[in-house]
Design a protein around this motif. Sequence first.
Motif, PDB file in Angstrom:
ATOM      1  N   TRP A   1      -5.546  10.101   0.195  1.00 22.37           N
ATOM      2  CA  TRP A   1      -5.559   9.074  -0.842  1.00 22.37           C
ATOM      3  C   TRP A   1      -4.510   7.998  -0.564  1.00 22.37           C
ATOM      4  N   SER A   2      -4.907   6.746  -0.765  1.00 21.36           N
ATOM      5  CA  SER A   2      -3.991   5.606  -0.705  1.00 21.36           C
ATOM      6  C   SER A   2      -4.288   4.689  -1.885  1.00 21.36           C
ATOM      7  N   ALA A   3      -3.262   3.990  -2.335  1.00 24.77           N
ATOM      8  CA  ALA A   3      -3.422   3.032  -3.438  1.00 24.77           C
ATOM      9  C   ALA A   3      -2.613   1.792  -3.118  1.00 24.77           C
TER      10      ALA A   3
ATOM     11  N   ILE B   1      -5.761  -4.344  -8.021  1.00 30.93           N
ATOM     12  CA  ILE B   1      -5.374  -2.978  -7.704  1.00 30.93           C
ATOM     13  C   ILE B   1      -6.543  -2.359  -6.947  1.00 30.93           C
ATOM     14  N   TRP B   2      -6.248  -1.521  -5.981  1.00 34.00           N
ATOM     15  CA  TRP B   2      -7.310  -0.950  -5.168  1.00 34.00           C
ATOM     16  C   TRP B   2      -6.877   0.409  -4.631  1.00 34.00           C
ATOM     17  N   GLY B   3      -7.828   1.170  -4.160  1.00 33.33           N
ATOM     18  CA  GLY B   3      -7.535   2.484  -3.629  1.00 33.33           C
ATOM     19  C   GLY B   3      -8.496   2.853  -2.516  1.00 33.33           C
TER      20      GLY B   3
ATOM     21  N   LYS C   1       0.846  -1.185   0.000  1.00 32.24           N
ATOM     22  CA  LYS C   1       0.000   0.000   0.000  1.00 32.24           C
ATOM     23  C   LYS C   1       0.881   1.235   0.000  1.00 32.24           C
TER      24      LYS C   1
ATOM     25  N   THR D   1     -13.622   3.017  -0.493  1.00 33.62           N
ATOM     26  CA  THR D   1     -12.671   2.093  -1.107  1.00 33.62           C
ATOM     27  C   THR D   1     -13.205   1.584  -2.444  1.00 33.62           C
TER      28      THR D   1
END
Length: 363
Positions: A116-118, A148-150, A109, A161
């Motif tokens: 914001w996080s990805a 892939i996620w954020g 991560k 999310t």
Amino acid sequence: MQSVALEALDKFRAYTLSFGSAKAIPFIFEDNVCINDANQLNNRQLQSPQQSQAQDGQQSKGDCKPSKRTTLTPWSLLIGGGNTQANLNSGNDLASTDYNIFSSVYGLKYDINSQWSAGVSFGYGQANLYNYEYSDVRIDSSTYAGSIWGAYYPSESWKITALLGYMNLRYQSERKIAFGGINRTASANWSGNGFVTAIGAEYDWIISSDKQSRSAVRLKPSTYLAYALHSQGDITESGAGSLDLAIAGQSTDSLLYGLGLTLETPIVTAKNSRLIPRLSLGYEYDFNGNSNGGQQINSSFTTVPALGSVTVLGQNRGANALDLGLSLEYESSATLSVYAGIGGAFWSNGNEVSYGGGVRLRW
């Protein structure tokens, strides 16, 4: 097995998003910072004391006191997983069966900024079907997944999310045929492809009077919408001679809407340690759970296809589910915690028990 594959996709989705936000292991490093005479941290980092002083012409030499400070990096390592034991009930001439799903998730991560996080994740697991009511059949599969996620944090309380994932399932099956003087085993190897996407939101409501307390009680309502698709090509059995089956390819999907509520009641046990019990309750509805279209598979005998094909209708979990979960996390220090959890899901056509645990280490 189509239903089991959809459940494996859903487990990968759930583990990725839950461990990605709650079970992160951040990397840390030491950097140079500037401390003024009032022992306050100036809002800048230093490459060296000389560079810092050159950047601020109004600051005297004595104002800047270089010091080392431990800082979190924007990177976190994600590790999680669990095991599920379940059964589908018989009814309406549909057979009962048992299955188990093991899922493990690993990923990274990156915190882009405070909002914001990805991340990316990879998963390996097993999804197996056995104890089929009408025949001595076993299907085993290995699962390999990636996503892939954020996450977006519009405020301190809200989290949104989103995830997009893929899974490859590699199957092996054995179907034992024993009647009269016949004793044969039909086997097959094939693969399936799965896709999953989801969006969710969670609100962190601190209901204690002291919102900064380490023992503050939290109530977290959440909701999500998830779509999963599993597709497999034609399957041809071998080993049973004239009784081998040719099975047509099929695609099956699910569209889940979920509502949940988690109660978190931390108990401070020492200066740097605490025990965190969590109780969760949820409801899920599968819009495709009562549809027969994706549950039908056609098959025929490989050596005598002229006899025609037979359409088989498979059992699934149904449309409605109630989820219950209890987990316990012990933070022995700021760097080490041990956690474990158990949960159950009660579907219209079956039920399951899931459990998992592990160690979280920060460094």
